[in-house]
Scaffold this active site. Structure first.
Site, PDB file in Angstrom:
ATOM      1  N   LYS A  62      58.443  66.472  78.572  1.00 14.17           N
ATOM      2  CA  LYS A  62      57.640  67.696  78.615  1.00 14.17           C
ATOM      3  C   LYS A  62      56.208  67.463  79.090  1.00 14.17           C
ATOM      4  O   LYS A  62      55.500  68.410  79.396  1.00 14.17           O
ATOM      5  CB  LYS A  62      57.647  68.397  77.263  1.00 14.17           C
ATOM      6  CG  LYS A  62      56.913  67.717  76.146  1.00 14.17           C
ATOM      7  CD  LYS A  62      56.896  68.627  74.911  1.00 14.17           C
ATOM      8  CE  LYS A  62      56.232  67.960  73.742  1.00 14.17           C
ATOM      9  NZ  LYS A  62      56.172  68.833  72.558  1.00 14.17           N
ATOM     10  N   ALA A  69      55.745  58.835  72.353  1.00 14.72           N
ATOM     11  CA  ALA A  69      55.325  57.982  71.248  1.00 14.72           C
ATOM     12  C   ALA A  69      55.680  56.518  71.466  1.00 14.72           C
ATOM     13  O   ALA A  69      54.990  55.624  70.962  1.00 14.72           O
ATOM     14  CB  ALA A  69      55.954  58.480  69.945  1.00 14.72           C
ATOM     15  N   TRP A  72      53.044  54.212  72.615  1.00 18.36           N
ATOM     16  CA  TRP A  72      51.939  54.025  71.680  1.00 18.36           C
ATOM     17  C   TRP A  72      52.257  52.972  70.616  1.00 18.36           C
ATOM     18  O   TRP A  72      51.364  52.549  69.884  1.00 18.36           O
ATOM     19  CB  TRP A  72      51.610  55.342  70.992  1.00 18.36           C
ATOM     20  CG  TRP A  72      50.923  56.335  71.873  1.00 18.36           C
ATOM     21  CD1 TRP A  72      51.192  56.600  73.191  1.00 18.36           C
ATOM     22  CD2 TRP A  72      49.860  57.212  71.509  1.00 18.36           C
ATOM     23  NE1 TRP A  72      50.372  57.591  73.660  1.00 18.36           N
ATOM     24  CE2 TRP A  72      49.538  57.990  72.645  1.00 18.36           C
ATOM     25  CE3 TRP A  72      49.153  57.431  70.336  1.00 18.36           C
ATOM     26  CZ2 TRP A  72      48.544  58.957  72.640  1.00 18.36           C
ATOM     27  CZ3 TRP A  72      48.160  58.406  70.325  1.00 18.36           C
ATOM     28  CH2 TRP A  72      47.863  59.154  71.463  1.00 18.36           C
ATOM     29  N   GLN A  74      52.645  49.700  68.747  1.00 21.76           N
ATOM     30  CA  GLN A  74      51.962  48.423  68.948  1.00 21.76           C
ATOM     31  C   GLN A  74      52.745  47.243  68.372  1.00 21.76           C
ATOM     32  O   GLN A  74      52.868  46.200  68.985  1.00 21.76           O
ATOM     33  CB  GLN A  74      50.571  48.471  68.306  1.00 21.76           C
ATOM     34  CG  GLN A  74      49.629  49.468  68.951  1.00 21.76           C
ATOM     35  CD  GLN A  74      48.301  49.574  68.218  1.00 21.76           C
ATOM     36  OE1 GLN A  74      48.161  49.126  67.099  1.00 21.76           O
ATOM     37  NE2 GLN A  74      47.322  50.180  68.865  1.00 21.76           N
ATOM     38  N   GLU A 143      55.286  41.755  59.464  1.00 24.27           N
ATOM     39  CA  GLU A 143      54.555  42.954  59.081  1.00 24.27           C
ATOM     40  C   GLU A 143      54.835  43.277  57.623  1.00 24.27           C
ATOM     41  O   GLU A 143      55.698  42.648  56.983  1.00 24.27           O
ATOM     42  CB  GLU A 143      54.945  44.133  59.989  1.00 24.27           C
ATOM     43  CG  GLU A 143      54.540  43.929  61.444  1.00 24.27           C
ATOM     44  CD  GLU A 143      54.875  45.114  62.331  1.00 24.27           C
ATOM     45  OE1 GLU A 143      55.718  45.930  61.938  1.00 24.27           O
ATOM     46  OE2 GLU A 143      54.270  45.220  63.418  1.00 24.27           O
ATOM     47  N   HIS A 267      50.271  56.277  58.355  1.00 16.93           N
ATOM     48  CA  HIS A 267      49.901  54.900  58.654  1.00 16.93           C
ATOM     49  C   HIS A 267      48.565  54.607  57.987  1.00 16.93           C
ATOM     50  O   HIS A 267      47.626  55.404  58.089  1.00 16.93           O
ATOM     51  CB  HIS A 267      49.790  54.670  60.158  1.00 16.93           C
ATOM     52  CG  HIS A 267      49.801  53.225  60.533  1.00 16.93           C
ATOM     53  ND1 HIS A 267      48.716  52.403  60.321  1.00 16.93           N
ATOM     54  CD2 HIS A 267      50.766  52.449  61.078  1.00 16.93           C
ATOM     55  CE1 HIS A 267      49.019  51.189  60.736  1.00 16.93           C
ATOM     56  NE2 HIS A 267      50.254  51.182  61.193  1.00 16.93           N
ATOM     57  N   ARG A 320      53.849  50.532  53.613  1.00 20.28           N
ATOM     58  CA  ARG A 320      52.809  51.421  54.104  1.00 20.28           C
ATOM     59  C   ARG A 320      52.451  52.542  53.126  1.00 20.28           C
ATOM     60  O   ARG A 320      51.289  52.947  53.044  1.00 20.28           O
ATOM     61  CB  ARG A 320      53.243  52.032  55.439  1.00 20.28           C
ATOM     62  CG  ARG A 320      53.265  51.025  56.572  1.00 20.28           C
ATOM     63  CD  ARG A 320      53.808  51.636  57.840  1.00 20.28           C
ATOM     64  NE  ARG A 320      53.695  50.695  58.947  1.00 20.28           N
ATOM     65  CZ  ARG A 320      54.165  50.925  60.161  1.00 20.28           C
ATOM     66  NH1 ARG A 320      54.783  52.063  60.422  1.00 20.28           N
ATOM     67  NH2 ARG A 320      54.032  50.040  61.124  1.00 20.28           N
ATOM     68  N   HIS A 381      51.897  59.458  60.685  1.00 13.35           N
ATOM     69  CA  HIS A 381      52.360  58.465  61.647  1.00 13.35           C
ATOM     70  C   HIS A 381      53.838  58.568  62.000  1.00 13.35           C
ATOM     71  O   HIS A 381      54.201  58.489  63.163  1.00 13.35           O
ATOM     72  CB  HIS A 381      52.073  57.072  61.099  1.00 13.35           C
ATOM     73  CG  HIS A 381      52.454  55.945  62.000  1.00 13.35           C
ATOM     74  ND1 HIS A 381      51.934  55.808  63.266  1.00 13.35           N
ATOM     75  CD2 HIS A 381      53.316  54.908  61.833  1.00 13.35           C
ATOM     76  CE1 HIS A 381      52.443  54.721  63.839  1.00 13.35           C
ATOM     77  NE2 HIS A 381      53.294  54.174  62.992  1.00 13.35           N
ATOM     78  N   ARG A 416      59.756  54.266  55.760  1.00 18.42           N
ATOM     79  CA  ARG A 416      60.242  53.400  56.838  1.00 18.42           C
ATOM     80  C   ARG A 416      59.647  51.995  56.732  1.00 18.42           C
ATOM     81  O   ARG A 416      58.441  51.823  56.582  1.00 18.42           O
ATOM     82  CB  ARG A 416      59.863  53.996  58.194  1.00 18.42           C
ATOM     83  CG  ARG A 416      60.235  53.119  59.393  1.00 18.42           C
ATOM     84  CD  ARG A 416      59.830  53.794  60.684  1.00 18.42           C
ATOM     85  NE  ARG A 416      58.399  53.877  60.829  1.00 18.42           N
ATOM     86  CZ  ARG A 416      57.657  53.050  61.591  1.00 18.42           C
ATOM     87  NH1 ARG A 416      58.240  52.053  62.236  1.00 18.42           N
ATOM     88  NH2 ARG A 416      56.360  53.215  61.702  1.00 18.42           N
ATOM     89  N   LEU A 422      61.843  51.294  66.331  1.00 22.13           N
ATOM     90  CA  LEU A 422      62.276  50.945  67.684  1.00 22.13           C
ATOM     91  C   LEU A 422      63.695  50.387  67.662  1.00 22.13           C
ATOM     92  O   LEU A 422      64.495  50.648  68.567  1.00 22.13           O
ATOM     93  CB  LEU A 422      61.319  49.922  68.296  1.00 22.13           C
ATOM     94  CG  LEU A 422      59.872  50.375  68.537  1.00 22.13           C
ATOM     95  CD1 LEU A 422      59.077  49.274  69.233  1.00 22.13           C
ATOM     96  CD2 LEU A 422      59.811  51.657  69.345  1.00 22.13           C
TER      97      LEU A 422
END
Length: 568
Positions: A62, A69, A72, A74, A143, A267, A320, A381, A416, A422
């Site tokens: 669109k 996203a 973006w 990282q 992480e 986030h 998180r 986030h 999450r 991903l």
């Protein structure tokens, strides 16, 4: 916690496409393309797998092709690759982060396919950060919430590296058509074709060609919603402009179930700067040793002190939701607008090598992260709930599939785990393509063309802008990191009023991108609030002052447009 009743079906304006069906049937169903709404990792993964098996595909973006996203992201993508790792360990970490609401079968399936997913991305040319001694020759980082290093990454711009590689593959494939600046308006379903004998199903989409300002009818063998999350429903978000919940809203209007919408991940560390309101400071920075501190100059000499160890034994590596709530608590406690993320002790050379994007972006704003801490705040986030699907992306509506952040597969539960998103896109993207190809081709049907004969151009665009701002502000103030029943009830009342205004506007004026996005956002806002009101406990990303304890047994919050309870 028992399963939750869904809200009653809401009134919707009459279909915009009220013209008589066009003469003749659609082209042979076998020759129809699969229409994929969304050009991020989820959509491109489905497209490439379908095209590799001879299926024609049309992908709708669109905005510009690089504005989703995915680009973006990282941190990276999970891969159970190392000798010190196992599927069991990954499943356990996913379940711990998900606070008791993770579907174990889904988590295990995703973990078991993680190595294959990373390997497929390598084969597509994704330039992951190398390590000659690492599994598959890749450098793995860690992480929050992960027991070991298992995150494959491309420095600190993994999403962009993945998206660039897959986009190049899609652009080069003769069976993939990429339509830039095309936005889906709504799904074409059985109600548009007179309820054919085979029952409810999806036949395609009505889509707005934004450049031409014209709505086209796109018949399809199947439709895949890969539209991402709903971050733009909040005033502060790390998400791009595209995150307006389009797929969730369209599926809901078409009668699909939606689950766990109360679990919006904030986030913990978004850059706090007047010139850059949506720049994410990756969790991997904390994984490498950065710590959170209070700003200097606070009363009592607490300025500059580290605070996470007082909130959780895992400190900065806690999941998180815990870190975001801790930051929110400290900001309110001390009356500050932000906290600091201190990475100065890691050294300039290390930061430039492992986090070049963050280092360069902050430096361009006058912040040298090798010499000074980074001002950060939590921001909306990730959407952990969405359209209910199976492990092949099938929704409740035959012919309609969904993949990625727009979905609920049971993987994320109440929170999450970092970098699982991903991975879910790649694994379910492949099984979705297989599911489409293994589903018998449905009979053709004649569908009506889009009709604008009863509408006119909008007289005042300020109505859209005002409602957009009001919606995002009330969601931030009433439906944020910490919630109360009274705030949720107030939010729901105002959302229903806004929804009525927006539906009336939609029924009388020609559609634009801004109007369609606002229409979808208000639907998603209502789903978030209704879900929050139905959860009488605090769990994962949903924290209520009125129900601060976690129940011993709980279930996903499943909403249906029918006013009845769902048996479980």
């Amino acid at each position: 916690m028992t399963s939750t009743p869904g809200p009653e079906a809401t009134n919707t304006p009459p279909p915009r496409n009220s013209a008589a069906p066009s003469s003749g049937a659609l082209e042979a169903a076998g020759a129809l393309p699969v229409v994929i709404v969304g050009a991020g990792l989820a959509g491109l993964t489905v497209a490439l797998h379908l095209a590799s098996q001879g299926q024609r595909v049309e992908v709708l973006a669109k905005r510009n092709l690089g504005e989703g996203a995915t680009a973006w992201a990282q941190g990276g993508i999970v891969g159970v690759l190392g000798s010190d790792d196992s599927v069991e360990s990954h499943v356990r970490d996913t379940q711990d982060a998900g606070a008791g609401l993770v579907d174990e079968q889904t988590a295990r399936f995703i973990a078991e396919n993680s190595a294959q997913a990373v390997g497929w991305l390598v084969d597509q040319g994704v330039p992951f950060s190398p390590d000659p001694d690492g599994p598959l020759g890749l450098h793995l980082t860690r992480e929050g919430g992960h027991a070991v290093r298992r995150i494959a990454h491309a420095a600190d711009a993994t999403g962009k590296a993945i998206h660039d590689a897959l986009l190049a593959k899609a652009q080069a494939h003769p069976l993939v058509t990429l339509r830039e600046r095309w936005m889906a308006v709504d799904l074409i379903t059985s109600r548009h074709v007179g309820q054919p004998e085979e029952g409810p199903r999806c036949y395609g989409v009505y889509a707005l060609d934004i450049g031409a300002q014209r709505v086209e009818t796109l018949p399809a063998r199947a439709v895949v919603l890969a539209t991402g999350g709903v971050g733009k429903v909040y005033r502060y978000t790390s998400n791009p402009e595209t995150a307006t919940g389009d797929g969730i809203a369209m599926a809901w209007r078409a009668g699909c179930r939606v689950a766990n919408m109360e679990f919006i991940q904030f986030h913990p560390t978004c850059l706090y700067h007047p010139q850059e309101r949506s720049f994410l400071i990756t969790e991997a920075l904390r994984g490498e040793g950065a710590v959170l501190r209070l700003p200097e100059g606070l009363p009592g000499g607490v300025g500059g002190s580290r605070f996470m160890p007082a909130h959780d034994e895992r400190a900065e590596l806690a999941p998180r939701d815990i870190v975001a709530r801790a930051i929110d608590f400290e900001m309110k406690r001390h009356g500050v607008d932000h906290v600091w993320l201190d990475a100065t002790h890691l050294g300039e050379a290390f930061l430039k090598e492992h986090f070049p994007t963050i280092h360069a972006r902050c430096l361009s704003l006058g912040l040298d992260i090798a010499k000074q801490p980074i001002p950060v705040v939590p921001a909306a986030h990730y959407t952990c709930g969405g359209v209910v699907t199976d492990l092949s992306g099938r929704t409740d509506l035959p012919g309609l599939f969904a993949v990625g952040e727009a979905t609920y597969t049971g993987l994320h539960g109440a929170n999450r785990l970092a970098s699982n998103s991903l991975l879910e896109c790649v694994v379910i993207g492949r099984t979705c393509a297989d599911g489409i190809l293994n589903t018998p081709v449905a009979a053709t049907a004649a569908v009506p063309s889009w009709d604008e004969s009863l509408v006119e151009d909008a007289d005042e665009q300020v109505v859209i802008a005002h409602n957009w701002d009001e919606l995002r502000l009330l969601m931030w103030n009433y439906v944020g990191i910490v919630r109360t029943t009274r705030r949720l009830e107030r939010a729901l009342h105002r959302i229903q009023l806004l929804k009525g205004e927006i539906d009336d506007y939609y029924a009388n004026f020609r559609v634009t991108r801004d109007l369609l996005e606002l229409r979808n956002l208000v639907v998603c806002a209502e789903l978030i609030v209704r879900s929050g009101l139905l959860r009488h406990e605090s769990r994962g990303l949903h924290f209520s002052r009125d129900f601060p304890h976690t129940l011993p047994v709980s279930f996903p919050t499943v909403l249906t447009r029918e006013a009845r309870s769902l048996p479980r």
